[in-house]
Write an enzyme that holds these catalytic residues in place. Structure first.
Site, PDB file in Angstrom:
ATOM      1  N   TYR A   1     -19.142  18.063 -18.736  1.00 34.68           N
ATOM      2  CA  TYR A   1     -19.098  17.349 -17.460  1.00 34.68           C
ATOM      3  C   TYR A   1     -17.943  17.867 -16.595  1.00 34.68           C
ATOM      4  CZ  TYR A   1     -18.029  13.575 -14.208  1.00 34.68           C
ATOM      5  OH  TYR A   1     -17.721  12.868 -13.081  1.00 34.68           O
TER       6      TYR A   1
ATOM      7  N   GLU B   1     -20.693   4.955 -11.352  1.00 30.78           N
ATOM      8  CA  GLU B   1     -19.303   4.505 -11.188  1.00 30.78           C
ATOM      9  C   GLU B   1     -19.217   2.987 -11.128  1.00 30.78           C
ATOM     10  OE1 GLU B   1     -16.576   6.254 -11.369  1.00 30.78           O
ATOM     11  OE2 GLU B   1     -17.179   8.296 -10.906  1.00 30.78           O
TER      12      GLU B   1
ATOM     13  N   TRP C   1     -15.135   6.221 -18.668  1.00 27.26           N
ATOM     14  CA  TRP C   1     -16.172   7.087 -18.109  1.00 27.26           C
ATOM     15  C   TRP C   1     -17.013   7.723 -19.210  1.00 27.26           C
ATOM     16  CZ3 TRP C   1     -19.052   7.365 -14.183  1.00 27.26           C
ATOM     17  CH2 TRP C   1     -19.738   8.528 -13.841  1.00 27.26           C
TER      18      TRP C   1
END
Length: 186
Positions: free
Chosen positions: A19, A41, A49
């Site tokens: 990522y 988000e 995350w």
């Protein structure tokens, strides 16, 4: 062959590293992708995350490939199904916010022509290239994330506090917070 130097937050997890290397900090101007990151988000609020990244494909399946036009039309049956889906974060307020955010997203598109035009207007269409030498220098919020958060809330968006918006700005490349030694800067 020497190991690539990366921002320390991603080191040691293959998914995180991929990522970081391929998405984080790369400017996104496509509305569909911008909505995907916004939805992810908002579900990340209060969580890490990596938790969201590990569930990303489940979110993609549950939320019709992040099709905001479909999400804006979700009914109670779909909401109930989402709240039973163990593959995603089953938080009623976040699920409801995905729907209202999709509706608000389309209103922004109507007003500005695209969400991207609206969003990137805050930086005059340019990436803010921070030149931090350590992750300790990277802020959680900035005056700009405060401003964007306030404007999104005024437009009806939910779960868009300044910290979430700054993380979104990083994810979508509005800001480049890769530290100076990171290989992605080369």
């Amino acid at each position: 062959m020497s190991e690539k130097l990366r921002c320390k937050w991603c080191v040691g997890d293959a998914l995180y590293e991929k990522y970081h290397d391929t998405e984080w900090g790369t400017p996104v101007h496509d509305d569909q992708t911008l909505f995907e990151f916004l939805l992810l988000e908002t579900f990340q609020a209060g969580l890490s995350w990596i938790t969201i990244l590990r569930k990303r494909e489940s979110f993609r399946n549950a939320f019709d490939n992040f099709d905001y036009k479909k999400i804006a039309q979700y009914d109670q049956e779909k909401i109930d199904a989402l709240l039973q889906d163990a593959g995603i974060i089953r938080n009623r307020l976040k699920v409801l916010s995905a729907i209202s955010n999709a509706q608000a997203f389309m209103k922004v598109q109507e007003e500005f022509g695209s969400f991207s035009k609206y969003y990137w207007n805050f930086t005059n269409g340019k990436q803010i290239d921070n030149k931090f030498t350590s992750m300790a220098q990277v802020p959680a919020t900035t005056p700009l994330s405060d401003e964007i958060s306030k404007d999104l809330k005024k437009r009806g968006f939910k779960f868009v506090g300044s910290t979430i918006i700054y993380a979104n700005m990083q994810a979508t490349g509005m800001v480049n917070d890769h530290i100076m030694e990171c290989w992605t800067r080369k």
